[in-house]
Design a protein around this motif. Sequence first.
Motif, PDB file in Angstrom:
ATOM      1  N   ALA A  46      -2.454   1.492   4.122  1.00 54.53           N
ATOM      2  CA  ALA A  46      -3.279   1.449   5.335  1.00 54.53           C
ATOM      3  C   ALA A  46      -4.661   0.846   5.095  1.00 54.53           C
ATOM      4  O   ALA A  46      -5.160   0.101   5.950  1.00 54.53           O
ATOM      5  CB  ALA A  46      -3.418   2.855   5.919  1.00 54.53           C
ATOM      6  N   VAL A  47      -5.284   1.143   3.970  1.00 52.27           N
ATOM      7  CA  VAL A  47      -6.649   0.657   3.735  1.00 52.27           C
ATOM      8  C   VAL A  47      -6.682  -0.883   3.634  1.00 52.27           C
ATOM      9  O   VAL A  47      -7.470  -1.523   4.336  1.00 52.27           O
ATOM     10  CB  VAL A  47      -7.267   1.343   2.498  1.00 52.27           C
ATOM     11  CG1 VAL A  47      -8.563   0.688   2.093  1.00 52.27           C
ATOM     12  CG2 VAL A  47      -7.491   2.824   2.785  1.00 52.27           C
ATOM     13  N   PRO A  48      -5.848  -1.529   2.807  1.00 47.50           N
ATOM     14  CA  PRO A  48      -5.900  -3.000   2.774  1.00 47.50           C
ATOM     15  C   PRO A  48      -5.516  -3.649   4.115  1.00 47.50           C
ATOM     16  O   PRO A  48      -6.109  -4.646   4.519  1.00 47.50           O
ATOM     17  CB  PRO A  48      -4.889  -3.381   1.690  1.00 47.50           C
ATOM     18  CG  PRO A  48      -4.714  -2.173   0.869  1.00 47.50           C
ATOM     19  CD  PRO A  48      -4.957  -1.013   1.774  1.00 47.50           C
ATOM     20  N   LEU A  49      -4.535  -3.062   4.799  1.00 50.47           N
ATOM     21  CA  LEU A  49      -4.151  -3.615   6.107  1.00 50.47           C
ATOM     22  C   LEU A  49      -5.288  -3.481   7.117  1.00 50.47           C
ATOM     23  O   LEU A  49      -5.518  -4.387   7.930  1.00 50.47           O
ATOM     24  CB  LEU A  49      -2.890  -2.927   6.626  1.00 50.47           C
ATOM     25  CG  LEU A  49      -1.588  -3.288   5.904  1.00 50.47           C
ATOM     26  CD1 LEU A  49      -0.436  -2.441   6.428  1.00 50.47           C
ATOM     27  CD2 LEU A  49      -1.282  -4.761   6.069  1.00 50.47           C
ATOM     28  N   THR A  50      -6.014  -2.376   7.063  1.00 51.51           N
ATOM     29  CA  THR A  50      -7.137  -2.176   7.982  1.00 51.51           C
ATOM     30  C   THR A  50      -8.248  -3.166   7.697  1.00 51.51           C
ATOM     31  O   THR A  50      -8.826  -3.747   8.624  1.00 51.51           O
ATOM     32  CB  THR A  50      -7.662  -0.739   7.869  1.00 51.51           C
ATOM     33  OG1 THR A  50      -6.590   0.164   8.159  1.00 51.51           O
ATOM     34  CG2 THR A  50      -8.809  -0.493   8.821  1.00 51.51           C
ATOM     35  N   VAL A  51      -8.553  -3.389   6.423  1.00 52.82           N
ATOM     36  CA  VAL A  51      -9.598  -4.349   6.063  1.00 52.82           C
ATOM     37  C   VAL A  51      -9.176  -5.759   6.485  1.00 52.82           C
ATOM     38  O   VAL A  51      -9.979  -6.522   7.037  1.00 52.82           O
ATOM     39  CB  VAL A  51      -9.903  -4.271   4.548  1.00 52.82           C
ATOM     40  CG1 VAL A  51     -10.820  -5.396   4.112  1.00 52.82           C
ATOM     41  CG2 VAL A  51     -10.508  -2.914   4.206  1.00 52.82           C
ATOM     42  N   ALA A  52      -7.917  -6.114   6.260  1.00 46.20           N
ATOM     43  CA  ALA A  52      -7.429  -7.432   6.669  1.00 46.20           C
ATOM     44  C   ALA A  52      -7.487  -7.592   8.185  1.00 46.20           C
ATOM     45  O   ALA A  52      -7.891  -8.642   8.702  1.00 46.20           O
ATOM     46  CB  ALA A  52      -6.006  -7.646   6.164  1.00 46.20           C
ATOM     47  N   LEU A  53      -7.114  -6.545   8.909  1.00 45.42           N
ATOM     48  CA  LEU A  53      -7.181  -6.581  10.375  1.00 45.42           C
ATOM     49  C   LEU A  53      -8.622  -6.737  10.843  1.00 45.42           C
ATOM     50  O   LEU A  53      -8.911  -7.497  11.767  1.00 45.42           O
ATOM     51  CB  LEU A  53      -6.564  -5.307  10.966  1.00 45.42           C
ATOM     52  CG  LEU A  53      -6.712  -5.135  12.476  1.00 45.42           C
ATOM     53  CD1 LEU A  53      -5.835  -6.135  13.208  1.00 45.42           C
ATOM     54  CD2 LEU A  53      -6.383  -3.721  12.891  1.00 45.42           C
ATOM     55  N   ALA A  54      -9.535  -6.038  10.189  1.00 45.95           N
ATOM     56  CA  ALA A  54     -10.941  -6.124  10.577  1.00 45.95           C
ATOM     57  C   ALA A  54     -11.479  -7.533  10.379  1.00 45.95           C
ATOM     58  O   ALA A  54     -12.165  -8.075  11.253  1.00 45.95           O
ATOM     59  CB  ALA A  54     -11.770  -5.122   9.767  1.00 45.95           C
ATOM     60  N   PHE A  55     -11.159  -8.151   9.250  1.00 48.37           N
ATOM     61  CA  PHE A  55     -11.620  -9.530   9.029  1.00 48.37           C
ATOM     62  C   PHE A  55     -10.941 -10.509   9.971  1.00 48.37           C
ATOM     63  O   PHE A  55     -11.555 -11.472  10.424  1.00 48.37           O
ATOM     64  CB  PHE A  55     -11.422  -9.946   7.568  1.00 48.37           C
ATOM     65  CG  PHE A  55     -12.499  -9.428   6.669  1.00 48.37           C
ATOM     66  CD1 PHE A  55     -13.786  -9.941   6.736  1.00 48.37           C
ATOM     67  CD2 PHE A  55     -12.236  -8.415   5.762  1.00 48.37           C
ATOM     68  CE1 PHE A  55     -14.791  -9.462   5.913  1.00 48.37           C
ATOM     69  CE2 PHE A  55     -13.224  -7.928   4.937  1.00 48.37           C
ATOM     70  CZ  PHE A  55     -14.506  -8.453   5.011  1.00 48.37           C
ATOM     71  N   TRP A  56      -9.678 -10.285  10.279  1.00 48.90           N
ATOM     72  CA  TRP A  56      -8.989 -11.155  11.234  1.00 48.90           C
ATOM     73  C   TRP A  56      -9.631 -11.039  12.618  1.00 48.90           C
ATOM     74  O   TRP A  56      -9.847 -12.045  13.285  1.00 48.90           O
ATOM     75  CB  TRP A  56      -7.507 -10.797  11.305  1.00 48.90           C
ATOM     76  CG  TRP A  56      -6.755 -11.688  12.241  1.00 48.90           C
ATOM     77  CD1 TRP A  56      -6.266 -12.927  11.982  1.00 48.90           C
ATOM     78  CD2 TRP A  56      -6.426 -11.389  13.601  1.00 48.90           C
ATOM     79  NE1 TRP A  56      -5.645 -13.432  13.091  1.00 48.90           N
ATOM     80  CE2 TRP A  56      -5.730 -12.512  14.104  1.00 48.90           C
ATOM     81  CE3 TRP A  56      -6.640 -10.305  14.437  1.00 48.90           C
ATOM     82  CZ2 TRP A  56      -5.249 -12.560  15.405  1.00 48.90           C
ATOM     83  CZ3 TRP A  56      -6.163 -10.364  15.734  1.00 48.90           C
ATOM     84  CH2 TRP A  56      -5.478 -11.474  16.210  1.00 48.90           C
TER      85      TRP A  56
END
Length: 193
Positions: free
Chosen positions: A63-73
């Motif tokens: 969840a943490v890497p996916l959340t960071v990737a979503l935030a940058f996207w």
Amino acid sequence: MTILFWPIAFLLIGLLLMILEVFVPSGGFIGLSALFCVALSLWHAFQHSTRLGAVFVLFDLAAVPLTVALAFWLWTHTPMSNRFLLQRPALDASDVSHSLLNMADVVGSEGRALTPLRPSGHVEIEGRRYDGLAEEGLIPEGAAVRVVRVRSGELIVRNMRRPADAAVPSRPESSAPDAALTEHTASLFEDSP
């Protein structure tokens, strides 16, 4: 309240703070708060059982890497990102590149030098501008050229006009002092043994 309330609540707060960290410049305070909330989530999960804590650790690893990737996207689609990121060039601006063209097709074609080739410059072949490299010597601007080969994205060109074809400036008629000098030089060679 169930036993999952606090671990899930802290995890959701931590993930939302991670997204907020990308949009709000806080010097890392919001990011540290997000990591603290994720750690509290894990602590509450391990308080209940080791198995539940292990499940939350595995979930956090995804969840943490996916959340960071979503935030940058999401950030790249905001007007604020236009000030920080380079824009893609327009299609016509990138038309200068000849990578899409098969440059081998122009071998043997004739054109003209747009700039003096000393030894490199620009040539125009079939109405298109290319980087050119003189096969030998210097080629003046406007001279007719023929493409000999292609090397490293550059056209190797040959001057169509041979140096012998160039107009040789005529020598002015010999003046009296020049004639005397010539006679003197000739006499020196005749006297030598």
